[in-house]
Design an enzyme around this catalytic site. Structure first.
Site, mmCIF file in Angstrom:
data_model
loop_
_atom_site.group_PDB
_atom_site.id
_atom_site.type_symbol
_atom_site.label_atom_id
_atom_site.label_comp_id
_atom_site.label_asym_id
_atom_site.label_seq_id
_atom_site.Cartn_x
_atom_site.Cartn_y
_atom_site.Cartn_z
ATOM 1 N N ASP A 5 0.782 -1.271 0.071
ATOM 2 C CA ASP A 5 -0.174 -0.082 0.042
ATOM 3 C C ASP A 5 0.781 1.091 0.129
ATOM 4 O O ASP A 5 1.936 1.223 0.558
ATOM 5 C CB ASP A 5 -0.879 0.209 1.188
ATOM 6 C CG ASP A 5 -1.902 -1.171 1.330
ATOM 7 O OD1 ASP A 5 -2.185 -1.640 0.298
ATOM 8 O OD2 ASP A 5 -2.320 -1.334 2.561
HETATM 9 N N1 URA Z 1 -1.505 -5.929 3.921
HETATM 10 C C1 URA Z 1 -1.829 -4.549 3.839
HETATM 11 O O1 URA Z 1 -2.911 -4.406 4.443
HETATM 12 N N2 URA Z 1 -0.832 -3.632 3.215
HETATM 13 C C2 URA Z 1 0.042 -4.009 2.644
HETATM 14 O O2 URA Z 1 0.787 -3.033 1.978
HETATM 15 C C3 URA Z 1 0.443 -5.430 2.623
HETATM 16 C C4 URA Z 1 -0.182 -6.449 3.162
#
Ligand code: URA
Length: 234
Positions: free
Chosen positions: A102
């Site tokens: 993310d």
């Molecule tokens: N899980 C999440 O919520 N975000 C990420 O970036 C990776 C795994």
């Protein structure tokens, strides 16, 4: 590949000229001058000529990046946000990210130009554990841990068993290590939300046996030969 051939195949000069550059001490391997024309260049070696990093044509490149917050895991963005491509822009090869993190997640991201490997690593059947350290709100009780370990419903999908342990419980927040095999969108955030904790900070520290280690955010390192072998054997 021999060093002189390697330099020539990067399109910089002829092999003879490469020999001259090597003899003159203008070529470095991993930061140290190399004067052996026949030196066998390894996948993990960083080769520079006159201070410029080079890559031989057709070479597979594998790097581990420590992604900072505020970068998207793609090669371009129509909204003009910073992309992880900028973190490896001094590598001449066009590398793409393996899987995604993310915008606000930090930590280990693999980038490569090896499409086969990227495909295999992101395929659910390969079941590589990805390990995260999450700072979450509230208390992560034993009951919540048990649910996370067993699998939780994150909106039409029940997660497979996770490895979870509390590193530190503070009065209003907790630091938790969690390893999961799937890679659903925002999965870790949704898993904690499903048991009543909000993720405040999230960092990925490992993909299988590949560890982030002590690398500054925004920096990258080439994977070692052993790490590349490990990934290709998955
Ligand atoms: N899980 C999440 O919520 N975000 C990420 O970036 C990776 C795994």
């Amino acid at each position: 590949m021999r060093l002189n051939k390697y330099i020539a195949s990067a399109g910089i000069c002829s092999r003879r000229k490469a020999d001259e550059l090597i003899a003159a001490g203008n070529v470095k391997i991993n930061g140290a001058v190399m004067r052996e024309m026949g030196y066998d260049v390894q996948e993990s070696d960083q080769v520079s000529v006159n201070g410029q990093m080079i890559e031989a044509a057709g070479r597979k490149v594998y790097v581990a990046v420590n992604k900072p917050k505020g970068y998207i895991t793609s090669m371009s963005d129509e909204r003009d946000r910073a992309t992880v491509a900028e973190l490896v822009k001094d590598i001449p090869e066009r590398l793409f990210p393996v899987g995604r993190l993310d915008y606000n997640t930090t930590g280990l991201l693999l980038m490569t130009n090896d499409g086969d490997l990227a495909y295999r690593l992101t395929h659910p059947k390969h079941e590589v554990y990805k390990t995260y350290v999450a700072m979450v709100s509230g208390v992560v009780s034993d009951a919540r841990l048990a649910k996370l370990r067993k699998g939780v419903d994150i909106g039409g999908f029940v997660t497979s068993p996770a490895k979870v342990r509390v590193i530190k419980q503070n009065p209003r927040s907790a630091t938790v290590e969690i390893s999961i095999r799937e890679g659903k969108n925002r999965q870790v955030r949704k898993m904690f939300a499903a048991v009543g904790n909000k993720v405040i900070e999230l960092e990925r520290i490992a993909i299988g046996e590949i560890r982030l280690g002590h690398m500054q955010q925004g920096h990258y390192r080439k994977l070692t030969r052993r790490e590349i072998e490990y990934l290709t054997n998955i």
